[in-house]
Design an enzyme around this catalytic site. Structure first.
Site, short mmCIF file in Angstrom:
data_model
loop_
_atom_site.label_atom_id
_atom_site.label_comp_id
_atom_site.label_asym_id
_atom_site.label_seq_id
_atom_site.Cartn_x
_atom_site.Cartn_y
_atom_site.Cartn_z
N HIS A 53 0.94 -1.39 0.16
CA HIS A 53 0.10 -0.10 0.12
C HIS A 53 1.00 1.29 -0.10
O HIS A 53 2.01 1.23 0.34
CB HIS A 53 -1.00 0.03 1.37
CG HIS A 53 -2.09 -1.06 1.39
ND1 HIS A 53 -3.01 -0.99 2.10
CD2 HIS A 53 -2.22 -1.92 0.14
CE1 HIS A 53 -3.77 -1.86 1.73
NE2 HIS A 53 -3.53 -2.73 0.75
N GLU A 55 0.97 3.91 1.96
CA GLU A 55 1.88 4.17 3.27
C GLU A 55 2.75 3.40 3.62
O GLU A 55 3.86 3.83 4.05
CB GLU A 55 0.78 4.21 4.24
CG GLU A 55 -0.54 5.19 4.08
CD GLU A 55 -1.68 4.58 3.42
OE1 GLU A 55 -1.46 3.62 2.47
OE2 GLU A 55 -2.96 5.11 3.67
N CYS A 83 -5.89 2.21 5.61
CA CYS A 83 -6.39 0.95 6.06
C CYS A 83 -5.96 0.50 7.29
O CYS A 83 -4.93 1.02 7.91
CB CYS A 83 -6.39 0.22 5.16
SG CYS A 83 -4.85 -0.55 4.97
N CYS A 86 -2.15 -0.23 7.25
CA CYS A 86 -1.38 0.97 7.27
C CYS A 86 -1.35 1.60 8.35
O CYS A 86 -0.50 2.03 8.82
CB CYS A 86 -1.63 1.73 6.06
SG CYS A 86 -1.44 1.03 4.52
#
Ligand SMILES: [Zn+2]
Length: 156
Positions: A53, A55, A83, A86
């Site tokens: 992801h 991040e 999310c 993260c």
């Protein structure tokens, strides 16, 4: 304003990543002392890495550049509210602050729904959609005992 400029950079990362088919429309930059020290965008589909992801990739980049396992004095600018994975990565990396652009709801509206994970967290293990079962408790405690006794460990 400075903050808007950094958020624009995070959004540029999102656009760049999706336009080059690296992954979903998510970007992130990490700032320290007014300078961008880490960048990331979603790379899940191009790297076959479900944890890639924006991040997470930005945290990895920033920590590599800082040569540190935590983000002291850093601010995270992410194009979308993190999310649960993260969120965890952010807490472990210990930045000072997080700025987010769009919301979880905005992401859910285009098919990126992570609300089910938040709903799983408080459930008892036998009620989760992925079953969890404890196994080998006694042997699993050996590394913990050895860690407690280890003289030259690097605490964090
Ligand atoms: Zn995430």
């Amino acid at each position: 304003m400075e903050k808007e400029k950094f958020m624009q950079e995070a959004i540029n990362q999102a656009l760049k990543g999706m336009n080059s088919n690296e992954g979903g429309p998510f970007g992130c930059v990490i700032v320290k002392d007014g300078k961008i020290i880490g960048r990331g965008n979603n790379k899940v589909t191009s790297s076959n890495d479900p944890t890639a992801h924006a991040e997470v990739t930005a945290i990895r980049d920033a920590c590599k550049n800082l040569n540190s396992f935590q983000l002291d004095g850093c601010e995270i600018y992410t194009s979308c509210e993190p999310c649960p994975m993260c969120l965890g990565a952010i807490y472990w990396s210990r930045p000072d602050k997080v700025y987010y652009g769009s919301t979880q709801q905005d992401a859910a509206n285009i098919g990126f729904d992570d609300e089910f994970i938040y709903k799983e967290i408080p459930l008892p293990y036998d009620k989760r959609s992925i079953p969890f079962e404890q196994l080998g408790h006694k042997i699993a405690l050996i590394p913990f005992k050895k860690w407690s006794e280890k003289e030259d460990k690097k605490e964090y």
